[in-house]
Scaffold this motif. Structure first.
Motif, PDB file in Angstrom:
ATOM      1  N   GLY A 204     -33.704 -17.367 -56.397  1.00 49.07           N
ATOM      2  CA  GLY A 204     -34.636 -17.907 -57.387  1.00 49.07           C
ATOM      3  C   GLY A 204     -34.519 -17.338 -58.777  1.00 49.07           C
ATOM      4  N   VAL A 205     -33.622 -16.369 -58.974  1.00 49.94           N
ATOM      5  CA  VAL A 205     -33.461 -15.731 -60.294  1.00 49.94           C
ATOM      6  C   VAL A 205     -32.170 -16.223 -60.940  1.00 49.94           C
TER       7      VAL A 205
ATOM      8  N   GLN B 172     -21.862 -15.046 -53.733  1.00 46.50           N
ATOM      9  CA  GLN B 172     -22.220 -14.826 -52.336  1.00 46.50           C
ATOM     10  C   GLN B 172     -22.719 -16.111 -51.677  1.00 46.50           C
ATOM     11  N   GLU B 173     -22.715 -16.113 -50.359  1.00 43.27           N
ATOM     12  CA  GLU B 173     -23.260 -17.237 -49.612  1.00 43.27           C
ATOM     13  C   GLU B 173     -24.731 -17.424 -49.979  1.00 43.27           C
ATOM     14  N   GLY B 174     -25.138 -18.671 -50.181  1.00 42.49           N
ATOM     15  CA  GLY B 174     -26.521 -18.970 -50.539  1.00 42.49           C
ATOM     16  C   GLY B 174     -26.762 -19.041 -52.037  1.00 42.49           C
ATOM     17  N   ASP B 175     -25.827 -18.529 -52.849  1.00 39.49           N
ATOM     18  CA  ASP B 175     -25.945 -18.653 -54.306  1.00 39.49           C
ATOM     19  C   ASP B 175     -25.910 -20.113 -54.713  1.00 39.49           C
ATOM     20  N   ARG B 176     -26.582 -20.407 -55.789  1.00 43.90           N
ATOM     21  CA  ARG B 176     -26.497 -21.740 -56.387  1.00 43.90           C
ATOM     22  C   ARG B 176     -25.764 -21.586 -57.723  1.00 43.90           C
ATOM     23  N   VAL B 177     -24.619 -22.199 -57.804  1.00 47.70           N
ATOM     24  CA  VAL B 177     -23.722 -22.000 -58.941  1.00 47.70           C
ATOM     25  C   VAL B 177     -23.738 -23.231 -59.835  1.00 47.70           C
ATOM     26  N   VAL B 178     -24.023 -23.037 -61.123  1.00 46.18           N
ATOM     27  CA  VAL B 178     -24.031 -24.127 -62.098  1.00 46.18           C
ATOM     28  C   VAL B 178     -22.676 -24.184 -62.792  1.00 46.18           C
ATOM     29  N   VAL B 179     -22.023 -25.335 -62.674  1.00 50.96           N
ATOM     30  CA  VAL B 179     -20.675 -25.522 -63.195  1.00 50.96           C
ATOM     31  C   VAL B 179     -20.674 -26.655 -64.215  1.00 50.96           C
TER      32      VAL B 179
END
Length: 449
Positions: free
Chosen positions: A415-416, A427-434
């Motif tokens: 959430g951060v 890491q697994e579970g990260d949400r990556v903005v591309v």
């Protein structure tokens, strides 16, 4: 992908157009012969004339071998019915356009997925949310929030007062090491060319730059770019359409002082009854004298969401000439949308584009959580959820074989929002903005499968 679109209206045709450019296999269904004839001649798609609630018509469209059905007719009842039927007949995923936002607010409670509807979208509600965000981030020309603002996309045009004009990205990072934003796309002044910035890319006066900011980064960006973050309190809305009504309701609940002009007497009284905290005036706001009488010069923002794009644009130009800080216009014509800043309006809203952005994430491969196209730029912003099997998992960004025409803007972890540089380990579970140019999207998608 095999995609069926029910409804050849403005939203349906625009979706069919965008998806056909992506070489998707599109079938468009509608009862209107003229709408279908135009789509058939303009686009490389299959068209079927008929009622999309007909089981025979859905079978003719081969719904049993379909990856995605999008129901975007003018009737939400029809859209819901089509999705329920399509899911029972074998469609893998369904999306329904609705106008009653109560359905979206209570979708988990009602359990629409049990009926066969995977996603609900409301172009009007999306437009109202876009307007609210534009007022909250008033100094930026375009913005988009990921995970309720954990990361925010912000776009602005650099003036000569910007601290980093004349410096490269690497030089700016060394001078301002504690900043919470990073550039992800640049369009040079007077060109239609979009570039993904690298360390040696120089910021120039007149550049239209898209940034990703984490918490606090918006204020820093305003300060360093010489922009003043305007305080918006008094707002005038022209038009009591669904978007005008929803915007007035959302904004008044957020504490804004709202004045809404609606020329239809019955509609004006209905809105006044439903929104007691909004000052509703039964008047034709297209008249400059009326705007003066209603003290437009005292307004901080002017939002034109009438039925006519040209009227909305002209009204906003009048508002700007009266000293209004922020102008927002609803436009349906995509040609106008591409001319937004050159005609002097701060923000243009397009329902078709908002609906398309919301739907496009289901077309992309990988765990795409959110997606938006950068207006007037040949690029997309995508938010991927990292799986254990993803190529990027447990790797530092500098060690990932990332396409040169794409860039990681930030990562949301628990959430951060974080600005992720080369040493950052995903890491697994990260949400990556591309951010990626269109030509590189397939390569990016493979990294997150």
């Amino acid at each position: 992908m095999k995609i069926i679109i029910a409804g050849a209206g403005e939203v349906g045709f625009h979706l069919a157009k965008l998806l056909s450019y992506e070489s998707q296999e599109i079938t468009l269904i509608d009862t209107n012969k003229d709408s279908l004839a135009y789509a058939d001649t303009q686009l490389d798609i299959k068209v079927i004339k008929g009622d999309a609630t007909s089981i025979a018509i859905l079978k003719e469209a081969r719904v049993n071998n379909n990856d995605l059905l999008i129901a975007v007719t003018a009737s939400e009842t029809t859209n819901i019915t089509v999705c329920v039927l399509a899911k029972q007949l074998g469609s893998k995923r369904t999306i329904a356009r609705i106008s009653n936002t109560e359905f979206i607010n209570h979708k988990d409670e009602v359990g629409f997925t049990k009926f066969g509807i995977d996603e609900l979208i409301s172009p009007e509600a999306l437009a109202a949310s876009e307007i609210e965000l534009s007022l909250k981030q008033s100094s930026f020309e375009d913005n988009y929030e990921f995970e309720d603002g954990a990361l925010t996309m912000a776009r602005l045009t650099l003036s000569k007062k910007a601290s980093f004009v004349g410096k490269t990205v690497k030089e700016a990072a060394q001078i301002f090491p504690e900043i919470h934003f990073v550039p992800i796309a640049i369009q040079r002044a007077g060109t239609q060319y979009t570039l993904i910035p690298r360390g040696d890319t120089e910021f120039k006066e007149g550049d239209s730059v898209v940034f990703i900011t984490s918490e606090g980064g918006g204020g820093e960006l305003c300060k360093l770019s010489g922009k003043a973050n305007q305080d918006i309190k008094n707002v005038m809305i022209l038009g009591g359409s669904q978007i005008g009504y929803k915007s007035a309701k959302y904004l008044s609940n957020k504490g804004y002082n709202i004045k809404l002009l609606e020329k239809n007497k019955e509609r004006a009284f209905d809105i006044a009854d439903e929104l007691p905290d909004v000052l509703v005036i039964n008047s034709d706001g297209r008249n400059v004298n009326i705007l003066d009488e209603e003290n437009i010069c005292d307004m901080d923002a002017f939002i034109a969401v009438g039925d006519n794009s040209e009227t909305n644009i002209m009204s906003c130009l009048v508002a700007k000439s009266k000293g209004v800080k922020k102008s927002i216009a609803l436009v349906e014509n995509m040609d106008y949308f591409e001319l937004s800043h050159s005609i002097g309006i701060d923000t243009l809203i397009n329902k078709k584009l908002l609906a398309a952005n919301n739907i496009f994430r289901y077309i992309r491969k990988g765990e795409v959580v959110a997606m938006t196209k950068l207006s007037n730029m040949n690029a997309e912003l995508l938010e991927f959820e990292v799986k254990a099997t993803s190529v990027v998992c447990n790797k530092r960004i500098r060690h990932i074989d990332f396409p040169r025409s794409a860039i990681i803007g930030g990562v949301i972890r628990e959430g951060v929002g974080l600005i992720a540089l080369g040493s950052f380990r995903i890491q697994e579970g990260d949400r990556v903005v591309v951010c990626s140019l269109l030509r590189s999207i397939k390569g990016v998608e493979k990294l997150f499968l």
